[in-house]
Design a protein around this motif. Sequence first.
Motif, mmCIF file in Angstrom:
data_model
loop_
_atom_site.group_PDB
_atom_site.id
_atom_site.type_symbol
_atom_site.label_atom_id
_atom_site.label_comp_id
_atom_site.label_asym_id
_atom_site.label_seq_id
_atom_site.Cartn_x
_atom_site.Cartn_y
_atom_site.Cartn_z
ATOM 1 N N ASP A 92 5.532 14.283 5.392
ATOM 2 C CA ASP A 92 4.478 13.918 6.169
ATOM 3 C C ASP A 92 3.708 12.649 5.930
ATOM 4 O O ASP A 92 3.173 12.162 6.919
ATOM 5 C CB ASP A 92 3.531 15.295 6.358
ATOM 6 N N PHE A 93 3.343 12.531 4.715
ATOM 7 C CA PHE A 93 2.898 11.238 4.252
ATOM 8 C C PHE A 93 3.718 10.683 2.891
ATOM 9 O O PHE A 93 4.177 11.403 2.147
ATOM 10 C CB PHE A 93 1.381 11.476 3.737
ATOM 11 N N CYS A 94 3.624 9.484 2.927
ATOM 12 C CA CYS A 94 3.880 8.754 1.923
ATOM 13 C C CYS A 94 3.019 7.788 1.525
ATOM 14 O O CYS A 94 2.139 6.928 2.131
ATOM 15 C CB CYS A 94 5.372 7.682 2.094
ATOM 16 N N ILE A 95 2.552 7.879 -0.092
ATOM 17 C CA ILE A 95 1.714 7.226 -0.458
ATOM 18 C C ILE A 95 2.168 6.078 -1.455
ATOM 19 O O ILE A 95 2.855 6.414 -2.510
ATOM 20 C CB ILE A 95 0.511 8.092 -1.580
ATOM 21 N N CYS A 96 1.966 4.925 -1.184
ATOM 22 C CA CYS A 96 2.683 3.685 -1.454
ATOM 23 C C CYS A 96 1.766 2.972 -2.580
ATOM 24 O O CYS A 96 0.718 2.397 -2.135
ATOM 25 C CB CYS A 96 3.159 2.846 -0.628
ATOM 26 N N ASN A 97 1.959 3.096 -3.872
ATOM 27 C CA ASN A 97 1.313 2.351 -4.811
ATOM 28 C C ASN A 97 1.991 1.317 -5.853
ATOM 29 O O ASN A 97 1.636 1.158 -6.876
ATOM 30 C CB ASN A 97 0.379 3.410 -5.523
ATOM 31 N N LEU A 98 3.176 1.032 -5.409
ATOM 32 C CA LEU A 98 3.814 -0.081 -5.995
ATOM 33 C C LEU A 98 4.347 0.790 -7.505
ATOM 34 O O LEU A 98 4.042 0.063 -8.548
ATOM 35 C CB LEU A 98 3.300 -1.357 -6.431
ATOM 36 N N PHE A 99 4.511 2.032 -7.489
ATOM 37 C CA PHE A 99 4.892 2.583 -8.816
ATOM 38 C C PHE A 99 3.715 2.666 -9.714
ATOM 39 O O PHE A 99 3.955 2.161 -10.827
ATOM 40 C CB PHE A 99 6.304 2.245 -9.237
ATOM 41 N N ASP A 100 2.499 2.931 -9.350
ATOM 42 C CA ASP A 100 1.219 3.054 -10.141
ATOM 43 C C ASP A 100 0.744 1.766 -10.591
ATOM 44 O O ASP A 100 0.158 1.600 -11.420
ATOM 45 C CB ASP A 100 1.446 4.060 -11.273
ATOM 46 N N GLU A 101 1.190 0.554 -9.930
ATOM 47 C CA GLU A 101 0.843 -0.684 -10.166
ATOM 48 C C GLU A 101 -0.404 -1.378 -9.395
ATOM 49 O O GLU A 101 -1.074 -2.193 -9.933
ATOM 50 C CB GLU A 101 1.888 -1.539 -10.042
#
Length: 294
Positions: free
Chosen positions: A195-204
């Motif tokens: 439903d959702f993708c949280i994109c955080n540059l692999f925690d960066e």
Amino acid sequence: MSDKILNFKVNYKELPVYDEFNTKDIKYPVVLSSPHSGEVFPKEFLAHCALTEKELRSSHDCYVTELIKEASDAGIPLLSMNISRTFIDVNRDKIELDDTMFYNAPKRNDINSRRCRVGLGVLHRVVYPNKNIYDGLLDYGEAQERIKRVYDVYHKKLTQLVEKCLQKFGCCYILDCHSMPSMICNIMNETQSLDFCICNLFDESCPTEVSAYLKQKLEALDYRAEYNRPYSGAYITFNYCQPRRKIYTLQLEINRQIYMYEKSFKKNNNFQEVSRNISGIITDLGNFLLDFNK
């Protein structure tokens, strides 16, 4: 694509580049960006385009601005792009120009990025499924004019909002909001669609606690959320992130199927509930960040 030359100039005075909402009284250290929600096509562009408006709309993040507008009304500034990303994509680096699209491109030393190679640079060459937008070659000077009159205008305003937020709270979290085709969400062949993708540059791009809070709030409402699958972040997420200045970024991708009919571009019966849920979570995130950054 043929070798036909497509020479045209756009009247930018008639184009409202963006809409801004609640940008004066900021109550939370959050800035919302919706860079792919624009549905305005310059008439000169359409006259030299090989596709229909319906075909072009398949690239849009339909209704994303409307989905998050209630959160903005609660006191979070929102910058929403009005012009279609098929005309110019403000979530790309401005140097990501595909030289093969132009009859007069200068020799450059820029790296021809992967997005350019697949036709999705700052000026898109194709829309899904690999349909050419143009039946001919463009003027490189006209591309530079798009960048100056649209791309730079959007990013100047976004930068101003970030600096205003930073000045008031000492930190700023950009939440860059997008939608993703359900086909991509189902491609992993798992029991429950994403439903959702949280994109955080692999925690960066932001503190782990912030991403975890967002995921927890989504899952509490029975949504399935994943980090960095199928996306990890794009230009805004990467280039606006400045941890030393306490500027952080997150890209939020929403499965279109949960709020709209993808083929007809119409809202489905769940639209209001999804909008209420997302806006509520974003507002909760704002309150969380007020405490988190004390």
